[in-house]
Design a protein around this motif. Structure first.
Motif, PDB file in Angstrom:
ATOM      1  N   MET A 281       0.832  -1.210   0.000  1.00 45.60           N
ATOM      2  CA  MET A 281       0.000   0.000   0.000  1.00 45.60           C
ATOM      3  C   MET A 281       0.864   1.258   0.000  1.00 45.60           C
ATOM      4  N   GLN A 282       2.002   1.201   0.707  1.00 45.79           N
ATOM      5  CA  GLN A 282       2.916   2.356   0.732  1.00 45.79           C
ATOM      6  C   GLN A 282       3.486   2.619  -0.660  1.00 45.79           C
ATOM      7  N   LEU A 283       3.895   1.548  -1.316  1.00 45.70           N
ATOM      8  CA  LEU A 283       4.462   1.655  -2.662  1.00 45.70           C
ATOM      9  C   LEU A 283       3.407   2.175  -3.639  1.00 45.70           C
ATOM     10  N   ALA A 284       2.179   1.680  -3.475  1.00 45.90           N
ATOM     11  CA  ALA A 284       1.079   2.105  -4.344  1.00 45.90           C
ATOM     12  C   ALA A 284       0.844   3.613  -4.200  1.00 45.90           C
ATOM     13  N   LYS A 285       0.925   4.081  -2.958  1.00 48.14           N
ATOM     14  CA  LYS A 285       0.697   5.507  -2.689  1.00 48.14           C
ATOM     15  C   LYS A 285       1.816   6.337  -3.328  1.00 48.14           C
ATOM     16  N   LEU A 286       3.035   5.843  -3.126  1.00 46.18           N
ATOM     17  CA  LEU A 286       4.217   6.547  -3.637  1.00 46.18           C
ATOM     18  C   LEU A 286       4.203   6.637  -5.165  1.00 46.18           C
ATOM     19  N   ARG A 287       3.813   5.537  -5.803  1.00 47.10           N
ATOM     20  CA  ARG A 287       3.855   5.468  -7.272  1.00 47.10           C
ATOM     21  C   ARG A 287       2.526   5.823  -7.935  1.00 47.10           C
ATOM     22  N   GLY A 288       1.506   6.081  -7.114  1.00 50.62           N
ATOM     23  CA  GLY A 288       0.197   6.444  -7.683  1.00 50.62           C
ATOM     24  C   GLY A 288      -0.535   5.282  -8.339  1.00 50.62           C
ATOM     25  N   TRP A 289      -0.336   4.063  -7.818  1.00 49.74           N
ATOM     26  CA  TRP A 289      -1.039   2.899  -8.367  1.00 49.74           C
ATOM     27  C   TRP A 289      -2.477   2.859  -7.855  1.00 49.74           C
ATOM     28  N   ASP A 290      -3.340   2.243  -8.632  1.00 51.74           N
ATOM     29  CA  ASP A 290      -4.685   1.910  -8.177  1.00 51.74           C
ATOM     30  C   ASP A 290      -4.540   0.497  -7.600  1.00 51.74           C
ATOM     31  N   ALA A 291      -4.484   0.396  -6.278  1.00 48.53           N
ATOM     32  CA  ALA A 291      -4.144  -0.888  -5.645  1.00 48.53           C
ATOM     33  C   ALA A 291      -5.343  -1.519  -4.948  1.00 48.53           C
ATOM     34  N   HIS A 292      -5.382  -2.857  -4.993  1.00 49.25           N
ATOM     35  CA  HIS A 292      -6.461  -3.566  -4.289  1.00 49.25           C
ATOM     36  C   HIS A 292      -5.935  -4.850  -3.661  1.00 49.25           C
ATOM     37  N   ILE A 293      -6.339  -5.097  -2.405  1.00 53.04           N
ATOM     38  CA  ILE A 293      -6.028  -6.379  -1.746  1.00 53.04           C
ATOM     39  C   ILE A 293      -7.360  -6.977  -1.293  1.00 53.04           C
ATOM     40  N   PRO A 294      -7.647  -8.220  -1.695  1.00 53.51           N
ATOM     41  CA  PRO A 294      -8.901  -8.834  -1.226  1.00 53.51           C
ATOM     42  C   PRO A 294      -8.872  -9.078   0.290  1.00 53.51           C
TER      43      PRO A 294
END
Ligand code: KG4
Ligand code: ZN
Length: 332
Positions: A281-294
């Motif tokens: 989630m940290q990496l997603a925030k940093l890189r601007g990814w649309d991230a999802h974890i079930p």
């Protein structure tokens, strides 16, 4: 209206779920506790337990969904990969049910289903997306072009990420499965101990050298300090976890760079790991990814993902013949 019964029996969970028009309405799992005393899954015991549990699990899934067997539109089951004896139980059950009800049979690839588990709680998740699938048996980076078209971009050459957790945990004297215990102890420690990072080209992985490096380190330290493990357990666990998570996220980041796709998901039992979830989630925030974890229930082996994949395959007209057999290993 289409009502799909999904059946999962590839390893040590006997599971059944019902999907109505793409929504999961019941999800039942019977976990086999018997393997714990053996330090790993015993295939023969898994098959026997599946035979005992499959009927009550299916009946419960239908009851919880409020449907009868005659309401079913199709039966979906895990056809591969997995333990062959375990897969046989689910396959025979699904085939018999489909034959007796005269409804379509749908064969599901377990790894495709893990990826599609992301759509259970986020049905509008757009394609294409990348998925890092990390379990006790697999470590894969998958590019999902659509619900039924998936491309394997990278996988492990040896141990899976979950195996890396479980085998290093065993070296530290922790019971099976050690992954969740490493996670717990890691939260009280610091990653101060050097753990090897095996170098692998492209988007593939290798974890066996990591395990050996932990073994050699512990053996060396114990010669001078017999209580080394007990005195350093939190730091050892934090170091192992940081290394495994670091390897996984580095490759995932590379996959995003190479494909230009920044919609990214996790799947598989190891996605329960707090270090991986947090780092992802940290990496997603940093890189601007649309991230999802079930949710955890849909990360570990379950039949909801099989039923949902079955629903997508039914829409695509991908039906199986009643002469189909399970396969321990199969390409996508
Ligand atoms: O997907 P899964 O339930 O079963 C299959 O292997 O298909 O994954 C099980 C794996 C085991 O290796 C277990 O140790 C690992 O997931 N695991 C964890 C955590 N929870 C489960 N590994 C690290 N940290 C966790 N919190
Ligand atoms: Zn699995």
């Amino acid at each position: 209206m289409s009502i799909i019964l999904g059946i999962e029996s590839s390893c040590d969970e006997t599971a059944a779920a019902v999907c109505i028009n793409g929504s999961i309405v019941s999800n039942v799992i019977a976990t086999q506790a018997i393997h714990q005393q053996y330090g790993g899954v015993v295939p023969e015991l898994a098959s026997r337990a599946h035979m005992q549990q499959i009927m009550p699990v299916v009946v419960k899934a239908l009851q919880e969904a409020g449907v009868g067997k005659n309401d079913l539109s199709a039966v979906a089951f895990t056809q591969s990969p997995g333990l062959i004896g375990a897969l046989l139980v689910g396959t025979c059950f699904a085939k018999s049910l489909a034959l007796s009800l005269n409804i379509p049979l749908i064969a599901v690839h377990h790894m495709q289903a893990h990826v599609l588990a992301n759509l259970i709680e986020r049905p509008n998740l757009a394609f294409p997306f990348l998925c890092l699938t990390v379990s006790g048996g697999h470590t894969q980076i998958v590019l999902a072009h659509s619900a039924t078209k998936m491309e394997l971009l990278g996988e492990t050459f040896d141990d899976a990420a979950g195996e890396a957790f479980d085998k290093t945990a065993k070296i530290l004297g922790l019971p099976y499965p050690g992954g969740p215990l490493i996670d717990q102890y890691a939260q009280q420690g610091q990653p101060l101990i050097a753990v090897a990072e095996p170098q692998v080209d492209g988007l593939n992985f290798s974890f066996s050298g990591l395990k050996t490096s932990v073994l050699y380190h512990v053996q060396k330290m114990q010669r001078e300090q017999p209580d080394y493990i007990t005195e350093n357990l939190p730091n050892l666990c934090a170091s192992i976890q940081a290394r495994i998570v670091g390897i996984l996220l580095k490759k995932l980041e590379r996959a995003v760079e190479l494909t230009g796709i920044s919609r990214v998901c996790l799947a598989g039992g190891v996605s329960a790991n707090s270090g991986l979830r947090h780092g992802f989630m940290q990496l997603a925030k940093l890189r601007g990814w649309d991230a999802h974890i079930p949710s955890f229930t849909y990360c570990t082996d379950n039949a909801a993902m099989i039923a949902l994949t079955g629903w997508h395959k039914l829409q695509a007209g991908e039906l199986a013949s009643l002469s189909i057999s399970p396969e321990a290993r199969a390409a996508w």
